[in-house]
Every structure is written in C-alpha cells, then in structure tokens.
Design an enzyme around this catalytic site. Structure first.
Site, PDB file in Angstrom:
ATOM      1  N   ASP A 204       0.819  -1.213   0.000  1.00 30.70           N
ATOM      2  CA  ASP A 204       0.000   0.000   0.000  1.00 30.70           C
ATOM      3  C   ASP A 204       0.857   1.268   0.000  1.00 30.70           C
ATOM      4  O   ASP A 204       0.423   2.330  -0.422  1.00 30.70           O
ATOM      5  CB  ASP A 204      -0.908  -0.027   1.242  1.00 30.70           C
ATOM      6  N   LEU A 285      -6.118   7.247   3.336  1.00 26.67           N
ATOM      7  CA  LEU A 285      -6.380   8.249   2.288  1.00 26.67           C
ATOM      8  C   LEU A 285      -5.301   8.274   1.214  1.00 26.67           C
ATOM      9  O   LEU A 285      -5.320   9.112   0.324  1.00 26.67           O
ATOM     10  CB  LEU A 285      -6.485   9.642   2.926  1.00 26.67           C
ATOM     11  N   ARG A 286      -4.350   7.347   1.325  1.00 30.61           N
ATOM     12  CA  ARG A 286      -3.238   7.366   0.370  1.00 30.61           C
ATOM     13  C   ARG A 286      -3.727   7.181  -1.068  1.00 30.61           C
ATOM     14  O   ARG A 286      -3.244   7.823  -1.983  1.00 30.61           O
ATOM     15  CB  ARG A 286      -2.219   6.293   0.743  1.00 30.61           C
ATOM     16  N   GLY A 287      -4.706   6.292  -1.245  1.00 38.74           N
ATOM     17  CA  GLY A 287      -5.247   6.029  -2.591  1.00 38.74           C
ATOM     18  C   GLY A 287      -5.836   7.276  -3.222  1.00 38.74           C
ATOM     19  O   GLY A 287      -5.589   7.578  -4.399  1.00 38.74           O
TER      20      GLY A 287
END
Length: 349
Positions: A204, A285-287
């Site tokens: 991720d 919230l990285r996506g």
C-alpha cells in the site's frame, strides 16, 4: 580515457515496444516524485530492469554541491545536507557541478548499515566529531533507488526504504548519536509474482502498481527480439536513431515538472475519486491522494491545464489495484474491479 566510452550502453526508452502501463507509471513518478514510487510485478525476462535503466538515461542532469556525499541541491535548503547549510550560513563559497540523475541498485543481500549508513562511535568519542559513513540512501538522494526482487527483501529493510521515500529523510541513531540527511528518491521495486507478494501494508505504501505481462502476439515478440539484436549489434547507431524521440520526451518531462503546480482538478472529481476509494474499501487516504497527483502529472505531461474524467480513468487502476483487500473468492481481477467501480460512479462508458 573518456568516461563515456566506458559506460555500458543503455537501451533507449522510446524504442521499447509495449509495456505501456509500466512506462506511464515511471514517467508520472519522474514528473511528480511525491506520487510515491512504483511497484512493478511481472514474469521473469519481461525487461523490467531494462526499462528502469532506460528511464534514468532519459532524465536531465542535476546540479549538486561539489564533493558532497548526499548530492545536495545548491539552491533548495530542503535538499541540502547539514554541512552545506552550515557553509551557506557562514557565507562560505560552495562549488557547483553537474551529474547524471543517480540510479542506485539495491543488492538483495544488503545490510541495514549498507543501506542507511553507519556512525563510527570510536571516532565520535575520541575526536568529538559525528563520524558518519553514508550509505546507499545518501547516494540515491534526488535520484532513483531500484530494488529488484523487492518481495524477497527483508520486511524491515523494505520498511526503512519506504519510510525514507515518504519522508525524504534518513535518520541513523546509535548509542545516543543521531544523524539525519536528505534522502528524497523515487523508489522503484520489481518482483515476480511466483515468488510471493509483498505484505499488504508494505504494498500500500508504493504509489503505483504496474503489471507486466509476457507479450503474447507473435509479431510483437519478433519486433522486441529484433530491436534487441539491432541494439546489441551497434548500440551507438541504434541510440542515434532514437535520439530525436528521446530529446522530445525529455523536454516533455522537464516542461511537465515546471507546469505541475498550475494544474487544477475540480472538487466534484476529487469527490468521485474518494467515492471510488470508499466503495472499494481502500484503507486510509493514500489512494485518494495518489490518484489525484498521478492525474495532475498526466495532464502536465500532455501540455494541458485541467484534469478530466478521462485522465482519472487512465491512471486509477495503477493507483488503486494494489490497495484492495485480497478476497480469495473474488472471480474478477482487482484492476477490472477498479474500472467497473469507476464507470459506475463517473457514469462513464
């Protein structure tokens, strides 16, 4: 003897047939390193290392402070080592030189000391100086760090690499002595799915995930083999043939970097990206952030000013497919699932 003649010839990036997913991921990360690097998964012998090396050859040279082990940027305090900052503070002159964008290969058996650097405690105690021996992260500052077979690397080391890539700094602490230096690099990892996946929490942390498949069409396979043979027969002549295309691509990348800050993305598009992430149960919230960054980098690359739904469609699979929770009963490929969800939310055909 001239250095150039000693250099190993590099296959030109623009002559590489196919593998569009990987090429796009690499270019977008070079335009905006804050995307967070690329994980490339593919079969053996699909040219992963060749493409990464070809990319580095395409990048413009960088200005560095002469004799500085961290490739310090002479103009940006954020990318300077403490020694260089100290010199500037005391109005001392710093010499500037140019080098090729560095590319550091991380060997599989590398130790943490080799990667992060070591502090010579004896020297620190006897001379009262912080005696630091920089490691690979120092050499990779402002360049590319390439880890082949990243899925075979010790998890702890992968963690260290991802932490430095995300923060832009490397900190080494030992016996109460702490050293910190800039380590802002693009992390590119490659691996073969047969040797196992990375742990989800590590996967991720890579900005994008490109898949490379062995080319199936016979005519394309023949073309790839022919290109390779021509290159090996006469690398200089082969490179000259593609020089104009290489220069154009380099110029596009330089322009895109300059224009990146002026690219806009409408609020409703950001909302839809977040809706997709939410529907796909993407943790954190990285996506969302990577998707909007990658879309902006694509727009900058194509000499435009504003992100459209089509731009998001182009890059969203690369940004999200590795963030989905693995469901052993799932019959659909994670990339297809991302696109299906995109089409539903964007009402896009």
């Amino acid at each position: 003897m001239n250095n150039k003649t000693n250099e190993r010839p590099v296959f030109p990036f623009t002559s590489i047939v196919g593998q569009e997913e990987m090429k796009l991921s690499l270019i977008l990360n070079v335009i905006d390193p804050k995307i967070g690097g690329v994980m490339i998964m593919g079969d053996r012998g699909t040219g992963k290392s060749t493409i990464v090396r070809a990319l580095v050859d395409l990048l413009p040279p960088i200005d560095i402070v002469k004799n500085d082990p961290y490739n310090s940027d002479p103009y940006d305090p954020e990318l300077m080592s403490d020694d260089v900052l100290e010199k500037l503070k005391n109005n001392k002159e710093i010499l500037i030189t140019q080098i090729k964008t560095p590319m550091i290969d991380l060997p599989l058996g590398a130790t943490e000391d080799r990667v992060c650097g070591t502090i010579d405690i004896e020297k620190a105690i006897s001379e009262g100086k912080k005696a630091f021996e920089p490691g690979l992260l120092a050499q990779a500052n402002r360049g590319i760090l390439y880890v082949d077979e990243v899925n075979l690397l010790d998890d702890h080391l992968v963690d260290v690499l991802l932490d430095s890539a995300a923060s832009g700094w490397n900190t080494v602490e030992r016996e109460g002595i702490s050293i910190c230096h800039p380590a802002r690099f693009i992390l590119i990892g490659s691996g073969n799915p047969e040797e196992g996946e990375l742990r989800p929490q590590l996967l991720d942390r890579f900005g994008m995930h490109a898949q490379i498949k062995t080319v199936k069409e016979p005519n394309l396979r023949v073309k790839i083999v022919q290109q390779r043979e021509l290159f090996e027969r006469n690398p200089k002549e082969f490179k000259e043939k593609y020089q104009e295309e290489q220069d154009k691509l380099m110029e596009k990348i330089i322009n895109a970097r300059k224009n990146l800050k002026s690219i806009t993305i409408k609020y409703d598009l950001l909302e839809k990206i977040s809706q997709i992430c939410s529907e796909l149960n993407v943790d954190g919230l990285r996506g969302d952030m990577v998707t909007s960054r990658a879309a902006k980098a694509l727009v900058a690359f194509e000499y435009r000013n504003e992100v459209t739904a089509k731009d998001i469609y182009t890059i969203i699979t690369l940004c999200l497919r590795h963030r989905l929770r693995k469901d052993p009963l799932q019959t659909i490929d994670s990339g297809d699932l991302v696109l299906q969800t995109f089409k539903k939310i964007f009402n896009y055909n």
